[in-house]
Design an enzyme around this catalytic site. Structure first.
Site, mmCIF file in Angstrom:
data_model
loop_
_atom_site.group_PDB
_atom_site.id
_atom_site.type_symbol
_atom_site.label_atom_id
_atom_site.label_comp_id
_atom_site.label_asym_id
_atom_site.label_seq_id
_atom_site.Cartn_x
_atom_site.Cartn_y
_atom_site.Cartn_z
ATOM 1 N N ASP A 1 -53.710 30.807 -52.415
ATOM 2 C CA ASP A 1 -52.879 31.973 -52.683
ATOM 3 C C ASP A 1 -53.674 32.870 -53.639
ATOM 4 O OD1 ASP A 1 -50.881 33.813 -52.674
ATOM 5 O OD2 ASP A 1 -49.274 32.400 -53.084
HETATM 6 C C1 BGC Z 1 -48.115 35.481 -52.400
HETATM 7 C C2 BGC Z 1 -48.407 35.078 -50.980
HETATM 8 C C3 BGC Z 1 -49.081 36.216 -50.257
HETATM 9 C C4 BGC Z 1 -50.324 36.608 -51.019
HETATM 10 C C5 BGC Z 1 -51.117 37.716 -50.358
HETATM 11 C C6 BGC Z 1 -49.299 36.071 -53.097
HETATM 12 O O1 BGC Z 1 -48.964 36.618 -54.321
HETATM 13 O O2 BGC Z 1 -47.656 34.342 -53.094
HETATM 14 O O3 BGC Z 1 -47.235 34.698 -50.329
HETATM 15 O O4 BGC Z 1 -49.373 35.846 -48.954
HETATM 16 O O5 BGC Z 1 -49.947 37.046 -52.301
HETATM 17 O O6 BGC Z 1 -50.504 38.918 -50.455
#
Ligand code: BGC
Length: 758
Positions: A288
């Site tokens: 993430d």
């Molecule tokens: C979120 C994810 C997301 C990623 C990319 C993160 O902050 O937890 O769910 O896919 O950002 O945008």
């Protein structure tokens, strides 16, 4: 021609054999291509494939864009870009990768398409309340088709975190609290995104997230600690991930949380022992947003270099936005702390997905400016979104058949969300236009009923202390025969890092409801929100309540369909509504405890309970009404005993005794009375969505096999055990329609070796 069995068998073998050889030869071709490519790649270029940067085109959910990312791109040091959308824009970035780098390896483009790209569908929690797997698959398919028309080929969904704490804002992104339903929905969404072949122009590779146990974040505060038994992890939190991977999901995203003391992004047990060894996952693992770097504040890594070492050794293939793989992997290999083979394998995993997407054949296949004009927000897509929105809505209350609206009535439409086009899209609306495209409830109702029957007043804001609009709202209500209140949350009160500790209607909305109630007019409350709310007064005092969630682009039209009776609501809750925040986490499939509270035995003062509120939910899992009335009778089991070879056949009669045609979601639950580990008081094991015309009845049949009775035991073997079971069928998890059966044998998983944290 009639085939005899030998001919049929030969034919079947031929099909299977040619099918297998085709796949094998395709795989062999791919492996050869990628091995040749890897042979030509420098270590820096291999590391490049493990690096992912945001372009900042859309909202970013962590530290800002690295201003030098395009420079890295030119040097072949980047494998993927996310938050880059648009055929021309993605083409311009792809052009750098293909034309300006030494080997011209194409980029993969990721994006958070959580409930639609341009045509926005209801938030996933809403969609899940439809229990309609086909519709959810279609919604994912449309999202993929629109996303690929705008350059995206990798979608960060489905989010499959089991969510039992409505304080946590991200419950809006998932499918609720149940393992069985959540797993089926996860698989349906993966199928919708990925279609029959990743190489089609209108399909994407999906990315199941957030691995793992993110939904159990302590106290519902985002990014918080998770600590749970492995038994709970395996029985509750892992199954939807396994279901997604079994459905072919090509990539997986680690979660922000630590799990039993080890951050998920550095967690070998999750990423190697389970994912690679037990589940044979052969796609790639992405972190993430900067979650490798976050192992430093977690207190698990000393510095960025150390965090890169931990992540690569744990099995992370791609670093989202952290920059630590780019900055440190080479030195770590030189120092012998990370093996070059692991980095090559990570690059290989990424390249394979790019190959499967067809990017090596045509790197610009998703950058089609023509499709971008024709394939988004089509009439067909909007109609599908409207249908999905209707199916997502849950009728929570309908006293004396308040709804649907009666034809001759003058309607007052009141509330901060009645004319809203902005919040209605919900928490993660990708490229959805919040300003002009969405259909508001006002517009939907005027479209359905004409504007001479509808008067409007805003009444108050979603959140403020301002009551100056109350008088006007009361006046409008008093001059009408019927009041529809449209209230709820801001769209960004749920979603990432939007947790709440108070789950009632924000601001002075409840005060406005009370003022309107005093007019004596019948009132229907339409709710738009991203999580279960504590709506006790509303339940007591409103004549009807429709939970519409955030219903998306066509939300207002869909709400009008339901209010006017053009569509008979059929949704059922996939998350329990608590009476108050103190009861949380509250979910239907809890354990019984050694001192279960029995309200019929008030003498038993030491039953597990609270001083000030009962243990009951406000609305249970699986609950939802219809304009018609469904009744259940004649539950029968084919036998009182079940074995591996004699599955149970369960029959029940469903009658639509009301005046409307409608759909009912018939649910089957079991309770395993005695287990080698304690079992929940109820577990969903099957459901059927049945349409019945008014006055009709149907015999509903379920088949229950020993596999439905499996669970992970104390040593994490996947087993079924002999013993007595209750079985329940009905229209929600609180059903009392019950029968008993006995299972006479036991069974273990093929791989009974217990898995221990290394
Ligand atoms: C979120 C994810 C997301 C990623 C990319 C993160 O902050 O937890 O769910 O896919 O950002 O945008």
């Amino acid at each position: 021609m009639k085939l005899n069995w030998i001919t049929s068998l030969t034919f079947l073998c031929f099909i299977l054999f040619t099918g297998c050889t085709n796949t094998t030869s395709e795989n062999a071709e791919m492996d050869k291509f990628i091995n040749d490519l890897l042979d030509r790649m420098t270590l820096e270029e291999k590391i490049g494939q493990t690096v992912l940067y945001t372009s900042g085109y859309d909202v970013i959910t962590g530290p800002t864009v690295d201003p030098d990312y395009k420079e890295y791109l030119k040097k072949g040091m980047v494998g993927g870009i996310f938050n880059a959308v648009g055929a021309d824009y993605t083409r311009s970035l792809q052009k750098i990768a293909v034309e300006e780098t030494r080997l011209g390896i194409p980029l993969i483009f990721g994006y958070d398409v959580i409930h639609g790209q341009r045509t926005i569908f209801p938030i996933p929690l809403g969609e899940s309340c439809s229990w309609d797997l086909e519709a959810m698959e279609r919604s994912a398919k449309i999202a993929a088709s629109e996303a690929t028309a705008e350059g995206v080929n990798w979608i960060y969904a489905p989010m499959v975190d089991i969510s039992r704490d409505p304080r946590w804002g991200r419950v809006a992104e998932g499918a609720g609290e149940d393992v069985y339903l959540g797993s089926l929905i996860a698989a349906a969404r993966v199928k919708g995104f990925q279609g029959n072949s990743l190489s089609d122009n209108n399909t994407v590779v999906a990315c199941v997230k957030h691995y793992a146990a993110y939904g159990a974040t302590m106290a519902g505060r985002d990014y918080n600690t998770v600590d749970m038994s492995l038994n709970e992890l395996w029985n509750t939190y892992l199954p939807p991930f396994k279901a997604s991977l079994d459905a072919g999901c090509g990539t997986i995203m680690t979660s922000f949380n630590d799990l039993n003391g080890i951050p998920a992004t550095g967690n070998k047990y999750l990423l190697k022992d389970i994912l690679r060894e037990k589940w044979n996952f052969n796609g790639f693992v992405v972190t993430d947003y900067t979650s490798i770097n976050e192992m430093i504040p977690h207190g698990y890594a000393r510095d960025e270099k150390h965090s890169a070492e931990i992540a690569m050794n744990a099995g992370v293939d791609m670093d989202m936005q952290g920059g630590v793989y780019m900055n440190h992997l080479k030195t770590l290999i030189e120092e012998g702390k990370v093996s070059e083979k692991d980095v090559t394998d990570a690059a290989r995993a990424v390249l394979k997905i790019k190959y499967k997407l067809g990017l090596f054949e045509d790197p610009y296949k998703y950058c089609d400016a023509k499709r971008e004009k024709t394939d988004i927000l089509t009439a067909e897509n909007k109609e599908a979104a409207r249908d999905m929105a209707r199916k997502s809505m849950v009728l929570l209350k309908n006293d004396k058949q308040t709804l649907p609206l009666k034809e001759d009535k003058r309607i007052a439409l009141i509330g901060p969300l009645a004319k809203d086009q902005y919040e209605i899209l919900g928490c993660w609306s990708a490229m959805g236009d919040r300003d002009t495209v969405p259909v508001s409830v006002y517009e939907g109702l005027v479209d359905a009923l004409g504007d001479n029957r509808i008067s409007y007043a805003k009444g108050c804001d979603i959140q403020s202390d301002d009551t100056s609009g109350f008088d006007e709202a009361v006046r409008v209500a008093s001059n009408a025969d019927f009041v529809v209140m449209v209230m709820g949350e801001f769209h960004n009160m749920s979603g990432e890092n939007n947790s709440r500790t108070n789950l009632s209607l924000p601001g002075v909305q409840l005060d406005l409801l009370k003022a309107i109630k005093k007019t004596g007019k019948p009132v229907a409350l339409v709710l738009m929100n991203g999580r279960p709310l504590t709506i006790n007064w509303e339940k007591e005092n409103m004549d009807a309540i429709l939970e519409a969630w955030f219903p998306g682009t066509m939300g207002g039209a869909a709400i009008a369909d339901v209010l006017t009776g053009k569509y008979n609501p059929s949704g059922k809750l996939t998350m329990t509504f608590p009476q108050n925040v103190g009861q949380i986490p509250l979910f239907y499939n809890h354990k019984n405890t050694g001192r279960p509270f029995d309200p019929n035995d008030p003498q038993f003062a030491y039953g597990s309970k609270y001083w000030d509120v009962s243990n009951e939910p406000l609305y249970p899992f699986g609950y939802g009404l219809s304009y018609t009335t469904f009744t259940y009778s004649d539950l029968t089991l084919s036998s009182k005993e079940m074995t591996k070879d004699n599955p149970l056949k369960i029959n029940i009669k469903l009658v639509n005794g009301g005046k409307y045609d409608g759909e009912e979601i018939v649910q089957l639950y079991i309770r395993d009375l005695v287990g080698s580990v304690t079992r929940p008081v109820k577990e969903l094991k099957g459901f059927k969505k049945v349409f019945l015309k008014a006055g009709d009845s149907e015999n509903i049949e379920f088949i229950l096999t020993v596999d439905d009775l499996r669970f992970y035991d104390a040593d994490l073997n996947y087993i079924y055990e002999p013993g007595d079971f209750h079985l329940f069928v009905g229209g929600n998890s609180d059903t009392k329609i019950k029968a008993d059966f006995t299972l006479n044998e036991s069974g273990r998983s093929e791989k009974p070796k217990p898995i221990k944290i290394k």
